[in-house]
Motif scaffolding. Structure first.
Motif, PDB file in Angstrom:
ATOM      1  N   GLY A  92       0.907  -1.197   0.180  1.00 35.82           N
ATOM      2  CA  GLY A  92       0.089  -0.031  -0.019  1.00 35.82           C
ATOM      3  C   GLY A  92       0.816   1.331  -0.164  1.00 35.82           C
ATOM      4  N   GLU A  93       0.028   2.405   0.075  1.00 36.42           N
ATOM      5  CA  GLU A  93       0.979   3.753   0.071  1.00 36.42           C
ATOM      6  C   GLU A  93       1.780   3.784   1.106  1.00 36.42           C
ATOM      7  N   GLY A  94       2.952   4.296   0.676  1.00 37.48           N
ATOM      8  CA  GLY A  94       3.908   4.474   1.709  1.00 37.48           C
ATOM      9  C   GLY A  94       5.002   3.369   1.922  1.00 37.48           C
ATOM     10  N   THR A  95       4.880   2.143   1.220  1.00 40.27           N
ATOM     11  CA  THR A  95       5.472   1.070   1.682  1.00 40.27           C
ATOM     12  C   THR A  95       6.141   0.367   0.213  1.00 40.27           C
ATOM     13  N   ARG A  96       7.151  -0.407   0.438  1.00 41.20           N
ATOM     14  CA  ARG A  96       7.735  -0.835  -0.701  1.00 41.20           C
ATOM     15  C   ARG A  96       8.409  -2.044  -0.394  1.00 41.20           C
ATOM     16  N   LEU A  97       8.696  -2.978  -1.529  1.00 44.13           N
ATOM     17  CA  LEU A  97       9.358  -4.039  -1.297  1.00 44.13           C
ATOM     18  C   LEU A  97      10.811  -3.903  -1.731  1.00 44.13           C
ATOM     19  N   LEU A  98      11.687  -4.051  -0.543  1.00 40.11           N
ATOM     20  CA  LEU A  98      12.938  -3.474  -0.760  1.00 40.11           C
ATOM     21  C   LEU A  98      13.958  -4.834  -1.152  1.00 40.11           C
ATOM     22  N   GLY A  99      13.580  -5.993  -1.046  1.00 45.88           N
ATOM     23  CA  GLY A  99      14.180  -7.213  -1.803  1.00 45.88           C
ATOM     24  C   GLY A  99      14.052  -8.335  -0.827  1.00 45.88           C
ATOM     25  N   ALA A 100      14.881  -9.460  -0.702  1.00 43.69           N
ATOM     26  CA  ALA A 100      14.518 -10.441  -0.099  1.00 43.69           C
ATOM     27  C   ALA A 100      15.695 -11.175   0.521  1.00 43.69           C
ATOM     28  N   LEU A 116      16.617 -10.578  -7.874  1.00 41.45           N
ATOM     29  CA  LEU A 116      17.744 -11.322  -7.582  1.00 41.45           C
ATOM     30  C   LEU A 116      19.016 -10.658  -7.115  1.00 41.45           C
ATOM     31  N   SER A 117      19.026  -9.514  -7.808  1.00 42.14           N
ATOM     32  CA  SER A 117      20.396  -8.669  -7.710  1.00 42.14           C
ATOM     33  C   SER A 117      20.530  -8.140  -6.139  1.00 42.14           C
ATOM     34  N   ARG A 118      19.129  -8.171  -5.451  1.00 42.41           N
ATOM     35  CA  ARG A 118      18.913  -7.545  -4.172  1.00 42.41           C
ATOM     36  C   ARG A 118      18.807  -8.584  -3.210  1.00 42.41           C
ATOM     37  N   GLN A 119      18.767  -9.968  -3.560  1.00 40.37           N
ATOM     38  CA  GLN A 119      18.587 -11.068  -2.409  1.00 40.37           C
ATOM     39  C   GLN A 119      20.053 -11.142  -1.767  1.00 40.37           C
ATOM     40  N   VAL A 120      19.748 -11.691  -0.710  1.00 38.16           N
ATOM     41  CA  VAL A 120      21.010 -11.932   0.321  1.00 38.16           C
ATOM     42  C   VAL A 120      20.635 -13.345   1.009  1.00 38.16           C
TER      43      VAL A 120
END
Length: 298
Positions: free
Chosen positions: A228-236, A291-295
């Motif tokens: 929702g508003e003000g949120t975001r998926l950073l990675g995984a 994939l580039s942001r997966q740790v």
């Protein structure tokens, strides 16, 4: 020394296979907790929760003498692998001890080591597990759901015990280091976490990490991967063969503020997971970005 003398020995003095040959290496297991009910909870308690416990019981015929069950925790005092309290309670720490490539087998070795020592003793070192070491799937009673409890601190270390002033001060210091974490109810294995001045939601997905990444890519390409508003998926994170997406949410928000949105995300994710269509070019780009942001944890 001749060449023959320098060769690795494969037998002992009696001609039997040497210890090196007798002890098979532990095979790597990509999803070590697969086959246990609540696999995502096992991944969470080992990888992402700061202070949590679950009470377990041995399966019929598997309990060491005098021990019926144990408490599995995130960490124990002094990072001990296991502890056998004077009252007979056995505890093990999932985030300490050796790793052979199969955390289930490693934890089973800690569990057996904790049960074997005298009450009132801590296990400071557990010999590395071997291919002959049983796994949690072999030892535990899985007939009933388990209750994984998220704690605000490490008071469970000393439950039912009196502390002197020095012990209480040590416990207070440990509690101050705990990242505030609360379980969410809209989806299983979802946790609200506040780190410094930022707030996140971590969700352990129950599906194979590659399949889960495809589903997230579909949502991300459609701008539907947030909460929702003000949120975001950073990675995984990749953890024990599963995927743990991390969402950033407004810093001053509480878990209850995101329950509805998290439930809606779960519905969108299930739809994306069920899709049999090949990824589009835009979805493939989204997948590459994820994939580039997966740790990988551990």
């Amino acid at each position: 020394m001749g060449k023959a003398s320098r060769r690795r020995r494969t037998t002992d003095d009696q001609g039997a296979p040497s210890r090196r040959q007798r002890t098979a290496a532990v095979p790597y297991v990509n999803r070590p907790f697969e086959g246990l009910p609540q696999e995502t909870e096992w991944v969470a308690i080992r990888e992402i929760l700061p202070a949590a416990t679950v009470a377990v019981r041995f399966a019929e015929g598997k309990a060491p003498e005098g021990v019926e069950g144990a408490t599995v925790a995130t960490v124990l005092p002094m990072a001990w692998p296991a502890l056998h309290r004077a009252d007979g309670t056995v505890l093990i720490g999932t985030q300490s001890g050796s790793s052979t490539g199969d955390p289930s087998r490693d934890l089973a070795a800690q569990l057996l080591a904790g049960a074997a020592v005298e009450p009132g003793s801590a296990v400071q070192h557990v010999p590395a597990a071997t291919a002959e070491t049983p796994r949690l799937q072999d030892l535990l009673d899985t007939s009933e759901p388990l209750e994984f409890v998220v704690h605000e601190g490490f008071d469970f270390w000393v439950e039912g015990q009196e502390l002197d002033e020095e012990g209480q001060a040590s416990l207070d210091r440990a509690n101050e280091s705990v990242v505030p974490t609360r379980r969410m109810s809209a989806l299983p294995s979802a946790y609200w976490v506040r780190i410094g001045e930022r707030t996140y939601i971590r969700l352990v997905l129950p599906d194979d990490e590659d399949t889960a990444t495809d589903a997230l890519a579909r949502l991300h390409a459609a701008a539907e991967s947030g909460l929702g508003e003000g949120t975001r998926l950073l990675g995984a994170f990749r953890a024990c063969g599963l995927l743990v997406p991390v969402f950033e949410v407004p810093a001053d928000s509480d878990p209850a503020d995101h329950e509805e949105a998290l439930g809606a995300f779960g519905t969108r994710y299930a739809t994306a997971l069920a899709s049999k269509e090949a990824l589009t070019a835009e979805e493939r780009r989204a997948r590459s970005g994820l994939l580039s942001r997966q740790v990988t944890l551990r």
